[in-house]
Design a protein around this motif. Structure first.
Motif, PDB file in Angstrom:
ATOM      1  N   GLN A 198     -11.025   2.765 -42.388  1.00 19.50           N
ATOM      2  CA  GLN A 198     -10.007   3.320 -41.545  1.00 19.50           C
ATOM      3  C   GLN A 198      -9.983   2.597 -40.236  1.00 19.50           C
ATOM      4  O   GLN A 198     -11.007   2.386 -39.648  1.00 19.50           O
ATOM      5  CB  GLN A 198     -10.248   4.759 -41.268  1.00 19.50           C
ATOM      6  N   ASP A 199      -8.791   1.906 -39.931  1.00 21.23           N
ATOM      7  CA  ASP A 199      -8.906   1.121 -38.839  1.00 21.23           C
ATOM      8  C   ASP A 199      -8.296   1.719 -37.758  1.00 21.23           C
ATOM      9  O   ASP A 199      -8.023   0.948 -36.609  1.00 21.23           O
ATOM     10  CB  ASP A 199      -7.961  -0.251 -39.159  1.00 21.23           C
ATOM     11  N   GLU A 200      -7.738   2.857 -37.704  1.00 21.64           N
ATOM     12  CA  GLU A 200      -7.140   3.498 -36.647  1.00 21.64           C
ATOM     13  C   GLU A 200      -7.237   5.199 -36.569  1.00 21.64           C
ATOM     14  O   GLU A 200      -7.223   5.723 -37.670  1.00 21.64           O
ATOM     15  CB  GLU A 200      -5.776   3.183 -36.420  1.00 21.64           C
ATOM     16  N   TYR A 201      -7.450   5.848 -35.279  1.00 19.62           N
ATOM     17  CA  TYR A 201      -7.601   7.276 -35.390  1.00 19.62           C
ATOM     18  C   TYR A 201      -6.527   7.533 -34.198  1.00 19.62           C
ATOM     19  O   TYR A 201      -6.457   6.950 -33.404  1.00 19.62           O
ATOM     20  CB  TYR A 201      -8.903   7.499 -34.877  1.00 19.62           C
ATOM     21  N   VAL A 202      -5.827   8.476 -34.595  1.00 19.56           N
ATOM     22  CA  VAL A 202      -4.819   9.089 -33.591  1.00 19.56           C
ATOM     23  C   VAL A 202      -4.990  10.520 -33.510  1.00 19.56           C
ATOM     24  O   VAL A 202      -5.120  11.305 -34.244  1.00 19.56           O
ATOM     25  CB  VAL A 202      -3.164   8.756 -34.294  1.00 19.56           C
ATOM     26  N   THR A 203      -5.120  10.850 -32.238  1.00 23.51           N
ATOM     27  CA  THR A 203      -5.452  12.066 -31.996  1.00 23.51           C
ATOM     28  C   THR A 203      -4.689  12.317 -30.292  1.00 23.51           C
ATOM     29  O   THR A 203      -3.831  11.457 -29.949  1.00 23.51           O
ATOM     30  CB  THR A 203      -7.014  12.431 -31.770  1.00 23.51           C
ATOM     31  N   VAL A 204      -5.003  13.492 -29.806  1.00 23.69           N
ATOM     32  CA  VAL A 204      -4.360  13.938 -28.600  1.00 23.69           C
ATOM     33  C   VAL A 204      -5.459  14.112 -27.521  1.00 23.69           C
ATOM     34  O   VAL A 204      -6.250  14.916 -27.975  1.00 23.69           O
ATOM     35  CB  VAL A 204      -3.510  15.104 -28.736  1.00 23.69           C
ATOM     36  N   ILE A 205      -5.636  13.761 -26.419  1.00 22.32           N
ATOM     37  CA  ILE A 205      -6.320  13.965 -25.381  1.00 22.32           C
ATOM     38  C   ILE A 205      -5.586  15.117 -24.427  1.00 22.32           C
ATOM     39  O   ILE A 205      -4.533  14.752 -24.219  1.00 22.32           O
ATOM     40  CB  ILE A 205      -7.135  12.825 -24.592  1.00 22.32           C
ATOM     41  N   VAL A 206      -6.357  16.143 -24.168  1.00 21.03           N
ATOM     42  CA  VAL A 206      -5.985  17.181 -23.415  1.00 21.03           C
ATOM     43  C   VAL A 206      -7.011  17.094 -22.269  1.00 21.03           C
ATOM     44  O   VAL A 206      -8.028  17.300 -22.060  1.00 21.03           O
ATOM     45  CB  VAL A 206      -6.073  18.409 -24.078  1.00 21.03           C
ATOM     46  N   ALA A 207      -5.989  17.265 -20.918  1.00 22.43           N
ATOM     47  CA  ALA A 207      -6.614  17.339 -19.534  1.00 22.43           C
ATOM     48  C   ALA A 207      -6.423  19.015 -19.078  1.00 22.43           C
ATOM     49  O   ALA A 207      -5.272  19.226 -19.187  1.00 22.43           O
ATOM     50  CB  ALA A 207      -6.349  16.397 -18.703  1.00 22.43           C
ATOM     51  N   GLU A 208      -7.568  19.714 -18.518  1.00 26.67           N
ATOM     52  CA  GLU A 208      -7.225  20.970 -18.292  1.00 26.67           C
ATOM     53  C   GLU A 208      -7.897  21.178 -16.775  1.00 26.67           C
ATOM     54  O   GLU A 208      -8.998  20.528 -16.376  1.00 26.67           O
ATOM     55  CB  GLU A 208      -8.055  21.781 -19.258  1.00 26.67           C
ATOM     56  N   ASP A 209      -7.121  21.655 -15.757  1.00 23.41           N
ATOM     57  CA  ASP A 209      -7.678  21.855 -14.419  1.00 23.41           C
ATOM     58  C   ASP A 209      -8.379  23.217 -14.331  1.00 23.41           C
ATOM     59  O   ASP A 209      -8.455  24.071 -15.218  1.00 23.41           O
ATOM     60  CB  ASP A 209      -6.466  21.776 -13.359  1.00 23.41           C
ATOM     61  N   GLY A 210      -8.903  23.553 -13.230  1.00 28.35           N
ATOM     62  CA  GLY A 210      -9.679  24.948 -13.086  1.00 28.35           C
ATOM     63  C   GLY A 210      -9.109  25.789 -12.410  1.00 28.35           C
ATOM     64  O   GLY A 210      -9.734  26.664 -12.019  1.00 28.35           O
ATOM     65  N   GLY A 211      -7.621  25.713 -12.436  1.00 29.42           N
ATOM     66  CA  GLY A 211      -6.826  26.981 -11.857  1.00 29.42           C
ATOM     67  C   GLY A 211      -6.998  28.177 -12.672  1.00 29.42           C
ATOM     68  O   GLY A 211      -7.542  28.164 -13.741  1.00 29.42           O
ATOM     69  N   THR A 212      -6.399  29.218 -12.261  1.00 24.30           N
ATOM     70  CA  THR A 212      -6.339  30.613 -12.714  1.00 24.30           C
ATOM     71  C   THR A 212      -5.078  30.999 -12.769  1.00 24.30           C
ATOM     72  O   THR A 212      -4.125  31.285 -11.803  1.00 24.30           O
ATOM     73  CB  THR A 212      -7.208  31.672 -12.207  1.00 24.30           C
ATOM     74  N   PRO A 213      -4.151  30.828 -13.928  1.00 23.05           N
ATOM     75  CA  PRO A 213      -4.655  30.543 -15.552  1.00 23.05           C
ATOM     76  C   PRO A 213      -4.712  28.783 -15.248  1.00 23.05           C
ATOM     77  O   PRO A 213      -3.997  28.243 -14.317  1.00 23.05           O
ATOM     78  CB  PRO A 213      -3.646  30.716 -16.082  1.00 23.05           C
ATOM     79  N   PRO A 214      -5.378  28.276 -16.051  1.00 28.69           N
ATOM     80  CA  PRO A 214      -5.798  26.738 -16.135  1.00 28.69           C
ATOM     81  C   PRO A 214      -4.346  26.230 -16.539  1.00 28.69           C
ATOM     82  O   PRO A 214      -3.593  26.717 -17.598  1.00 28.69           O
ATOM     83  CB  PRO A 214      -6.838  26.554 -17.139  1.00 28.69           C
ATOM     84  N   LEU A 215      -3.858  24.859 -16.086  1.00 27.65           N
ATOM     85  CA  LEU A 215      -2.874  24.364 -16.568  1.00 27.65           C
ATOM     86  C   LEU A 215      -3.230  23.167 -17.185  1.00 27.65           C
ATOM     87  O   LEU A 215      -4.434  22.656 -16.932  1.00 27.65           O
ATOM     88  CB  LEU A 215      -2.008  23.901 -15.422  1.00 27.65           C
ATOM     89  N   VAL A 216      -2.621  22.576 -18.281  1.00 27.46           N
ATOM     90  CA  VAL A 216      -3.132  21.560 -19.205  1.00 27.46           C
ATOM     91  C   VAL A 216      -1.922  20.401 -19.211  1.00 27.46           C
ATOM     92  O   VAL A 216      -0.812  20.688 -18.932  1.00 27.46           O
ATOM     93  CB  VAL A 216      -3.403  21.669 -20.469  1.00 27.46           C
ATOM     94  N   GLY A 217      -2.276  19.193 -19.351  1.00 25.11           N
ATOM     95  CA  GLY A 217      -1.568  18.056 -19.791  1.00 25.11           C
ATOM     96  C   GLY A 217      -2.212  17.162 -20.744  1.00 25.11           C
ATOM     97  O   GLY A 217      -3.334  17.098 -21.122  1.00 25.11           O
ATOM     98  N   SER A 218      -1.322  16.527 -21.686  1.00 25.88           N
ATOM     99  CA  SER A 218      -1.761  15.812 -22.705  1.00 25.88           C
ATOM    100  C   SER A 218      -1.321  14.318 -22.910  1.00 25.88           C
ATOM    101  O   SER A 218      -0.126  14.095 -22.243  1.00 25.88           O
ATOM    102  CB  SER A 218      -1.816  16.591 -23.991  1.00 25.88           C
ATOM    103  N   ALA A 219      -1.730  13.580 -23.665  1.00 22.03           N
ATOM    104  CA  ALA A 219      -1.168  11.853 -23.851  1.00 22.03           C
ATOM    105  C   ALA A 219      -1.986  11.898 -25.504  1.00 22.03           C
ATOM    106  O   ALA A 219      -2.820  12.394 -25.650  1.00 22.03           O
ATOM    107  CB  ALA A 219      -1.725  11.152 -22.952  1.00 22.03           C
TER     108      ALA A 219
END
Length: 897
Positions: free
Chosen positions: A229-250
């Motif tokens: 397998q020459d390639e892996y495609v996934t999604v990286i998720v960033a999450e902040d510490g707020g309440t409720p937490p917010l997320v972003g992805s790429a």
């Protein structure tokens, strides 16, 4: 003198004004609406307000003014009279005002915004003038803007690509060069990273530097193999510490870079080749080809002769070290050996060479072979003819001229090789042949054809001319999904942006025509997302099985040809159940009306409970939390039963708590309150408390006036309602003039009716019947009331002997009559009729029982009015104009509410 005075006093005035400069510090959250109170300058400066007596009588009112309206002044409103500072209609955005990287203060006249790297330093600075002169001062107001979590993490690029060597050891750490950015500060900034799909070989770690910046690192957790397998495609998720937490992805694409871990290999170990001795220089002899699974320079192969190949063979045959093509380099003469064994090595960097043997047999020829001269009609480059697929049938390729150089022999030719081609004589010319197609070519079926035009003369000598036909691709194929129906499942309450699947469609066309893009169909809900390039299907929100269990929509695969072609597949998603719903009773409180003496294990009522979950999670078990020694509930049907017969006189009501527990893991439960009210049954006769014995007697003086009370009969009934309403009557009399005494049917009071005469002296025996108004049959008790009319009791033994004799009394079945005199009592009784009708409708099957309860309530109301008005006389109608026992009786059916 005035000038000197001003020069002397002026510096002191400046000093005094400076000494009155004051700083006030406030703080507030960003993003607040207009009108939020920031602070009161008058109160915080402890200045006299307009409400003070001294200020009102001696001093002019205070005035507060911004020194100038600059950048900061647009965010606040200052009340000139009260000094209250409020937020304005312009919303404060901390991230827009205070840029961390600037570290500078932006001034706007006397109002400014200050910012520096620390969150506390994001200040809104205001200069406020306080007037009049008596209170004049310059107030420096600093408003700290507190950060709120109003920004989600965001990656600077939507697609991140990272290369990992395939020989990277476990625990290799690689920094991701594009970390997510969050304008918020502190814990509201980016805190953690995670991968949606780690493929079992990757994980993430976060490192924080001295400036508090967090960088995600990709960690290799398993062995990698680029050839697998020459390639892996996934999604990286960033999450902040707020309440409720917010997320972003790429999208994170992990490419596996090649290392030289494969060596060249030949498919065959030996090739056998025949060469005619009259072959011209440069004649193609053979081609060797080795394969290396690596990429780039790691897969570069060179070809060379083994040292075992003799020099004459090396001189006779030239080997191209790059292509592996062997050609004739010198003329074959009579001294040339007829068999040559060529050992060829396939060399790769850092590898043991692969070996193949080419056996060349030279056939001696005494005459010149026929000649084949091609003239190409189609596009030809270096012996390769290029034809577009789907060209029409009979497309001409080339003319071939066949001739004998010695002009002695007859020459014929034919076409050798597979493919949709035909070689036919081209009349009226001799020795001219046309090569053409016999059916359309298909690039996806075969891209390259190798055919030969073979000429031979009458002596049997053959000459072969090789023609290669390269088929050019056209956009004649639509993308094809690996599955037309894509069936997926996901548990409800999933995390946002959850990975569902990766769609895969192939296009048999080449180049851009075979590049596939993915799109959602118009029937797909908006919260599903499909990556155009990778085909990764995600859902952006949490799914709820109880809201919708199945989704069905279409997806499209579109190629990049012109015009583009597309195909459609159907996606079905089944939302799997999780135990996220507690059992739910149809009512929080249940009430059941049950007649007393109800048989044991009879059905009291049904407790209805539902659970929105499915399967085992929706299975509900019921149990009694209290009173389980008396009551039991059927778990499956929810039927509540009593183990024993219930007696209202022992306990009139029961309050139970029923618990419903579902079959999930962990289980969820809920409770409901059950109230059981026992309806009275007339199962207790009245109990006479006074007189206590049939042998007791009472002395009645002859001088007693008519109407005077003599004694009373007092009884109680353990039942309730009409079953406990007691009526008194005299059913038997004996004495000189027995009709002289009467009994009040309601109170049981016995009074003298007429004046007693000399002839009325003696013993009177009254048989009193105490009866209730129960249904279906009234119950009664009797008691003997003995009255001795005389001036004195001179001989008690004589009286007792009379009492011991069995009285000869004829029993009268005449029941007491009740006359209802007050008209408002009739209205009171009539007012209960709607209640009786309502109870009849609700009870349905228990009309008679509920009607008795309603009459009892009405009689109790009448009793209250009798107590309020002693002059009103109401008698209980046992045998008068209203006979309750003559009312229409209907079958009793107990109905639970």
């Amino acid at each position: 003198h005035l000038l000197l005075f001003l020069l002397f006093v002026g510096p002191f005035n400046c000093f005094a004004s400076y000494s009155r400069a004051t700083e006030l510090f406030y703080s507030l959250n960003e993003g607040l609406p207009a009108g939020v109170l920031i602070g009161s300058l008058a109160r915080d400066l402890r200045l006299p307000t307009a409400g003070g007596q001294q200020a009102a009588s001696l001093q002019p009112p205070l005035s507060f003014t911004l020194a100038s309206h600059g950048l900061g002044g647009q965010y606040v409103q200052l009340d000139n009279r009260s000094g209250e500072l409020h937020t304005s209609a312009v919303e404060i955005d901390r991230e827009a005002l205070c840029v961390e990287s600037s570290g500078a203060t932006i001034f706007g006249g006397s109002a400014a915004v200050s910012s520096s790297p620390s969150p506390e330093s994001c200040l809104l600075l205001l200069d406020v003038l306080v007037l009049p002169q008596e209170y004049f001062r310059l107030v420096k107001v600093k408003i700290a803007i507190r950060d709120v979590n109003d920004n989600a993490p965001r990656f600077p690029v939507p697609h991140i690509r990272l290369w990992v060597p395939e020989n990277a050891p476990v625990n290799t750490r690689l920094a991701i060069e594009h970390p997510a950015l969050d304008p918020d500060m502190g814990t509201n900034g980016v805190q953690t990273y995670r991968l949606r799909d780690n493929y079992g070989v990757f994980t993430l770690d976060v490192e924080e530097n001295e400036n508090g910046e967090r960088t995600p690192y990709l960690i290799v957790m398993g062995a990698l193999d680029r050839e697998t397998q020459d390639e892996y495609v996934t999604v990286i998720v960033a999450e902040d510490g707020g309440t409720p937490p917010l997320v972003g992805s790429a999208t994170l694409t992990i490419g596996i870079s090649d290392i030289n871990d494969n060596c060249p290999q030949f498919n065959d170990s030996q090739l056998n080749v025949t060469l005619y001795g009259n072959s011209s220089l440069g004649t193609h002899v053979a081609t060797v080809h080795a394969v290396d699974m690596d990429l780039g320079s790691n897969a570069q192969i060179t070809y060379s002769y083994s040292q075992k190949v003799p020099q004459p063979s090396r001189d006779l045959f030239h080997l191209n070290e790059s292509t592996g093509v062997i050609t004739l380099s010198t003329k074959v003469d009579g001294d040339t050996p007829r068999l040559h064994r060529l050992i060829i090595l396939g060399n790769g960097p850092g590898c043991i060479p692969a070996v193949i043997t080419v056996l060349v047999t030279i056939i001696k020829v005494m005459m010149r072979p026929p000649e084949v001269v091609p003239r190409f009609i189609a596009n030809e480059v270096e012996g390769v003819v290029y034809l577009k697929e789907l060209e029409p049938i009979n497309t001409p390729i080339a003319f071939f001229t066949i001739k004998d150089p010695d002009e002695k022999y007859k020459v014929s030719c034919y076409l050798d090789g597979d493919g949709p081609f035909r070689l036919s004589p081209y009349k009226p010319y001799n020795n001219e042949y046309l090569l053409e197609t016999t059916k359309p070519l298909d690039f996806e079926t075969q891209q390259l054809y190798e055919i030969s035009v073979v000429a031979w003369n009458s002596e049997g000598f053959h000459v072969k001319k090789v023609v290669k036909v390269q088929v050019l691709d056209d956009n004649d194929n639509s993308p094809v999904f690996s599955e037309q129906l894509i069936e997926l499942s996901i548990e409800e309450n999933n995390v946002p942006n959850a990975f569902l699947t990766k769609l895969h469609a192939t296009d048999a066309d080449s180049g851009e025509r075979g590049q596939v893009s993915y799109f959602l169909g118009p029937d797909a809900p908006s919260y599903f997302a499909l990556d155009k390039t990778t085909g990764v299907l995600t859902v952006s929100t949490q799914l709820d099985r109880e809201e919708k269990e199945k989704y069905r929509y279409t997806v499209k695969a579109v190629d990049s040809g012109f015009p583009p072609r597309e195909s459609i597949a159907t996606v079905t998603i089944t939302v799997l159940d999780k135990n996220d719903n507690s059992p739910r009773f149809i009512n929080k409180d249940f009430s059941f009306f049950v007649p007393e003496n109800f048989p044991g294990f009879g059905e009291i009522g049904v407790i209805s409970v539902t659970d929105a979950d499915a399967g085992q999670n929706g299975w509900v078990a019921l149990s009694v939390l209290n009173g389980s020694d008396i009551f039991v509930i059927d778990t499956g049907k929810g039927v509540l039963r009593a183990k024993v017969s219930l007696d209202r006189e022992q306990q009139s009501s029961y309050v139970l708590w029923i618990e419903a527990v579902d079959g999930g893991d962990p289980a969820l439960s809920s409770t409901a309150k059950i109230t059981i009210l026992l309806l009275d049954i007339n199962d207790n006769p009245p109990l006479v408390l006074f007189p206590q014995s049939n042998m007791s007697y009472l002395l009645v003086l002859p001088s007693t006036l008519p109407g005077s009370p003599i004694t009373e009969v007092y009884a109680v009934d353990k039942d309730t309602g009409m079953n406990a309403v007691i009526a008194y009557s005299i059913i038997g009399r004996r004495g000189p003039r027995p009709e002289s005494f009467r009994i009040d049917p309601k109170t049981g009071n016995i009074t003298l009716e007429e004046s007693l005469m000399q002839n009325d002296y003696g013993l009177y025996r009254l048989l009193v019947k105490v009866s209730d108004h129960g249904y279906p049959e009234p119950l009664h008790s009797t008691v003997m009331v003995n009255l001795f009319v005389n001036d004195t009791v001179s001989n008690e033994s004589y009286i007792e002997s009379l009492l011991r004799k069995e009285p000869d009394i004829s029993v009268e079945e005449k029941q007491p009559q009740i006359s209802i005199e007050p008209t408002h009592k009739k209205m009171e009784s009539a007012s209960c009729m709607p209640t009786l009708v309502a109870l009849s409708i609700i009870s349905l099957g228990s009309i008679a029982l509920v009607t008795g309860m309603g009459i009892y309530i009405c009689l109790r109301k009448g009793k209250k009015h009798h107590r309020a008005d002693e002059n009103l006389e109401v008698q209980i109608p046992l045998n008068g104009r209203i006979n309750l026992h003559m009312l229409e009786k209907k079958p009793v059916e107990i109905s639970n509410i």
